[in-house]
Design a protein around this motif. Structure first.
Motif, PDB file in Angstrom:
ATOM      1  N   ASN A   1       0.825  -1.203   0.000  1.00 27.15           N
ATOM      2  CA  ASN A   1       0.000   0.000   0.000  1.00 27.15           C
ATOM      3  C   ASN A   1       0.862   1.257   0.000  1.00 27.15           C
ATOM      4  O   ASN A   1       0.585   2.223  -0.727  1.00 27.15           O
ATOM      5  CB  ASN A   1      -0.910  -0.018   1.233  1.00 27.15           C
ATOM      6  CG  ASN A   1      -1.940   1.095   1.197  1.00 27.15           C
ATOM      7  OD1 ASN A   1      -2.680   1.232   0.235  1.00 27.15           O
ATOM      8  ND2 ASN A   1      -1.978   1.887   2.260  1.00 27.15           N
ATOM      9  N   GLU A   2       1.928   1.247   0.810  1.00 25.90           N
ATOM     10  CA  GLU A   2       2.810   2.419   0.879  1.00 25.90           C
ATOM     11  C   GLU A   2       3.504   2.664  -0.454  1.00 25.90           C
ATOM     12  O   GLU A   2       3.583   3.804  -0.941  1.00 25.90           O
ATOM     13  CB  GLU A   2       3.851   2.217   1.985  1.00 25.90           C
ATOM     14  CG  GLU A   2       4.823   3.380   2.121  1.00 25.90           C
ATOM     15  CD  GLU A   2       5.866   3.141   3.205  1.00 25.90           C
ATOM     16  OE1 GLU A   2       6.663   4.066   3.468  1.00 25.90           O
ATOM     17  OE2 GLU A   2       5.886   2.039   3.788  1.00 25.90           O
ATOM     18  N   VAL A   3       4.021   1.599  -1.068  1.00 27.77           N
ATOM     19  CA  VAL A   3       4.748   1.739  -2.331  1.00 27.77           C
ATOM     20  C   VAL A   3       3.827   2.271  -3.430  1.00 27.77           C
ATOM     21  O   VAL A   3       4.189   3.175  -4.189  1.00 27.77           O
ATOM     22  CB  VAL A   3       5.363   0.388  -2.754  1.00 27.77           C
ATOM     23  CG1 VAL A   3       5.885   0.462  -4.186  1.00 27.77           C
ATOM     24  CG2 VAL A   3       6.498   0.009  -1.810  1.00 27.77           C
TER      25      VAL A   3
ATOM     26  N   GLY B   1      -7.861  13.572   0.206  1.00 21.12           N
ATOM     27  CA  GLY B   1      -8.699  12.605   0.879  1.00 21.12           C
ATOM     28  C   GLY B   1      -7.962  11.611   1.746  1.00 21.12           C
ATOM     29  O   GLY B   1      -8.489  10.525   2.027  1.00 21.12           O
ATOM     30  N   TYR B   2      -6.758  11.953   2.200  1.00 19.10           N
ATOM     31  CA  TYR B   2      -5.959  11.047   3.024  1.00 19.10           C
ATOM     32  C   TYR B   2      -5.781  11.599   4.437  1.00 19.10           C
ATOM     33  O   TYR B   2      -5.642  12.809   4.630  1.00 19.10           O
ATOM     34  CB  TYR B   2      -4.575  10.821   2.412  1.00 19.10           C
ATOM     35  CG  TYR B   2      -4.588   9.921   1.200  1.00 19.10           C
ATOM     36  CD1 TYR B   2      -4.454   8.535   1.324  1.00 19.10           C
ATOM     37  CD2 TYR B   2      -4.728  10.455  -0.079  1.00 19.10           C
ATOM     38  CE1 TYR B   2      -4.464   7.718   0.211  1.00 19.10           C
ATOM     39  CE2 TYR B   2      -4.735   9.639  -1.199  1.00 19.10           C
ATOM     40  CZ  TYR B   2      -4.597   8.269  -1.045  1.00 19.10           C
ATOM     41  OH  TYR B   2      -4.616   7.460  -2.152  1.00 19.10           O
TER      42      TYR B   2
ATOM     43  N   TYR C   1      -4.375   6.649   5.424  1.00 17.45           N
ATOM     44  CA  TYR C   1      -5.673   6.014   5.217  1.00 17.45           C
ATOM     45  C   TYR C   1      -6.501   6.893   4.289  1.00 17.45           C
ATOM     46  O   TYR C   1      -6.640   8.093   4.524  1.00 17.45           O
ATOM     47  CB  TYR C   1      -6.409   5.816   6.540  1.00 17.45           C
ATOM     48  CG  TYR C   1      -7.643   4.962   6.404  1.00 17.45           C
ATOM     49  CD1 TYR C   1      -7.555   3.577   6.450  1.00 17.45           C
ATOM     50  CD2 TYR C   1      -8.900   5.540   6.217  1.00 17.45           C
ATOM     51  CE1 TYR C   1      -8.681   2.779   6.317  1.00 17.45           C
ATOM     52  CE2 TYR C   1     -10.037   4.752   6.077  1.00 17.45           C
ATOM     53  CZ  TYR C   1      -9.920   3.371   6.125  1.00 17.45           C
ATOM     54  OH  TYR C   1     -11.030   2.584   5.988  1.00 17.45           O
ATOM     55  N   SER C   2      -7.026   6.298   3.228  1.00 19.94           N
ATOM     56  CA  SER C   2      -7.831   7.048   2.277  1.00 19.94           C
ATOM     57  C   SER C   2      -9.287   7.091   2.728  1.00 19.94           C
ATOM     58  O   SER C   2      -9.874   6.059   3.072  1.00 19.94           O
ATOM     59  CB  SER C   2      -7.737   6.408   0.888  1.00 19.94           C
ATOM     60  OG  SER C   2      -8.596   7.072  -0.023  1.00 19.94           O
ATOM     61  N   MET C   3      -9.849   8.286   2.712  1.00 18.47           N
ATOM     62  CA  MET C   3     -11.261   8.459   3.051  1.00 18.47           C
ATOM     63  C   MET C   3     -12.155   8.255   1.834  1.00 18.47           C
ATOM     64  O   MET C   3     -13.386   8.340   1.937  1.00 18.47           O
ATOM     65  CB  MET C   3     -11.492   9.861   3.628  1.00 18.47           C
ATOM     66  CG  MET C   3     -10.685  10.157   4.873  1.00 18.47           C
ATOM     67  SD  MET C   3     -11.054  11.780   5.567  1.00 18.47           S
ATOM     68  CE  MET C   3     -12.696  11.512   6.237  1.00 18.47           C
TER      69      MET C   3
END
Length: 431
Positions: free
Chosen positions: A108-110, A181-182, A209-211
């Protein structure tokens, strides 16, 4: 480990920002204006490094260990790119030691870092795998993390001008993330990095975290960050409460307020408390503020005055003993109490409002008088003497690309010292 096949080369893709309603009626109105803050180093467009970095590990000479990250599963090293001689930061993670859940976090980070292109967000030059290890090549942050600077050079806290400079860059990065949105969810001094040319970078993107879900932006979220126990002092009350109200981007603003206290005093509020007591203090609304001789009456803010300088509410004895133990035992006391400005106190107070609706947005805080006064003072200098102004703020800190530091790093590479960073301190970088 197949998740890195599609992200060997990190490309910075421009992403259209999602519009967000950032206008709130808060107690900050007295010190907030609609005028943008004066220009500072953190607003200058970055000089993109056009160097093409390869996936050949022999092209990177590891000089010394800078620190660890990702729950101590990653090692960050100072390295030299042999073909060009450029100094870079190399983060290596042994994927064999990661759980499936941790591999998902890395993936997810990459992938998410490919979305960001902002001068105050740290992204990677290239990502690849070699012998079950994930290699992430990033620009070298010559002055390391803000936490490392505090521990090494500013044990009693930084100056207000330096704090304003750092917080301005962090807020620019947070405003960018929030508009996309994060929620960052891990704002703290160890995730604030400073480059040699005076740029402030926000790292620690593994907790993002994406909203936005299915094309729609949620008003609140309920997810708990992985390994949240390591960032408890910085987490907001609403995130810790985990009730039906959830939390949003204002949670990052609370973390920024705790970070401001961390930079100002060299100590993290709540850190010496037992986690259970810390949780109770936060949930019951115990107020945290800067520790100094307050320039205006605490009664005017609706706070209780105590000898420790904090409103510790029902847990006053716990909070007081905890703070005093830190001040008198683990670190030497300052030769004289600090007198922080009214504007700085107001800035921190706004960030640490117990009710998230009363906290300003990142964009609103960029117009706060505390940041504007120092940006105005630095603004004229920055336009003419960018690097000199920055170095004056950081004195007596020494960058990692200093010849003396590099000489020691060469000794480290030869195997004479493998446990400390080249400036002689224990590695304190965290990514």
């Amino acid at each position: 480990m197949t998740f890195v096949r599609d992200c060997s080369c990190i490309s910075h893709t421009s992403v259209e920002n999602i519009s967000v309603e950032d206008h709130y009626d808060t107690v900050s109105h007295h010190y907030l204006t609609n005028e943008p803050a004066a220009c500072s180093l953190s607003e200058t467009p970055p000089n993109d490094d056009m160097t093409v970095y390869s996936t050949d590990i022999s092209h990177y000479q590891l000089l010394s260990e800078l620190g660890k990250g990702f729950h101590d599963l990653s090692v960050v090293c100072l390295a030299r790119h042999r073909p060009t001689g450029n100094l870079v930061a190399v983060k290596r993670t042994n994927l064999d030691n990661c759980t499936e859940e941790q591999l998902g976090v890395l993936q997810n980070e990459v992938l998410q870092t490919q979305l960001f292109h902002h001068p105050n967000i740290l992204t990677s030059q290239i990502v690849f795998t070699s012998s079950s290890k994930l290699w992430v090549i990033s620009p070298l942050m010559a002055y390391g993390s803000a936490e490392c600077l505090v521990k090494t050079y500013f044990s009693d806290g930084m100056s207000e001008s330096l704090i304003a400079f750092i917080l301005y860059g962090v807020l620019k990065g947070l405003d960018y993330l929030h508009r996309m949105g994060y929620i960052h969810r891990s704002v703290k001094a160890s995730h604030i990095l400073l480059s040699g040319d005076g740029r402030v970078y926000l790292s620690g993107l593994h907790s993002l975290y994406s909203m936005v879900r299915d094309g729609k932006r949620s008003k609140v979220v309920y997810d708990v960050p992985e390994q949240s126990s390591t960032v408890l002092p910085w987490l907001s009350p609403e995130l810790l409460r985990q009730d039906l109200h959830g939390y949003d981007v204002k949670s990052d603003i609370y973390s920024l307020g705790i970070t401001a206290c961390e930079l100002a005093s060299g100590r993290v509020p709540f850190q010496d408390m037992h986690p259970t007591l810390m949780l109770l203090q936060k949930l019951k609304g115990s107020h945290c503020c800067l520790l100094d001789i307050h320039p205006f009456p605490l009664e005017g803010l609706g706070l209780k005055v105590s000898r420790s300088g904090v409103d510790s509410g029902i847990g006053e004895s716990v909070a007081t003993s905890s703070i005093m133990r830190t001040m008198t035992g683990e670190r030497p006391q300052s030769p004289a109490p600090k007198n922080f400005s009214v504007l700085f106190h107001n800035f921190v107070e706004l960030c640490l409002q117990h009710d998230p609706e009363k906290r300003p947005s990142a964009r609103s805080l960029l117009t706060h008088a505390f940041l504007k006064q120092y940006n105005l003072l630095l603004g004229l200098q920055v336009k003419r003497h960018t690097k000199e102004s920055f170095l004056n703020l950081l004195h007596p800190a020494v960058p990692l690309n200093n010849p003396r530091v590099l000489a020691k790093a060469a000794q480290t590479a030869a195997g004479q010292d493998s446990t400390t960073s080249p400036d002689g301190t224990a590695g304190a970088w965290e990514f």
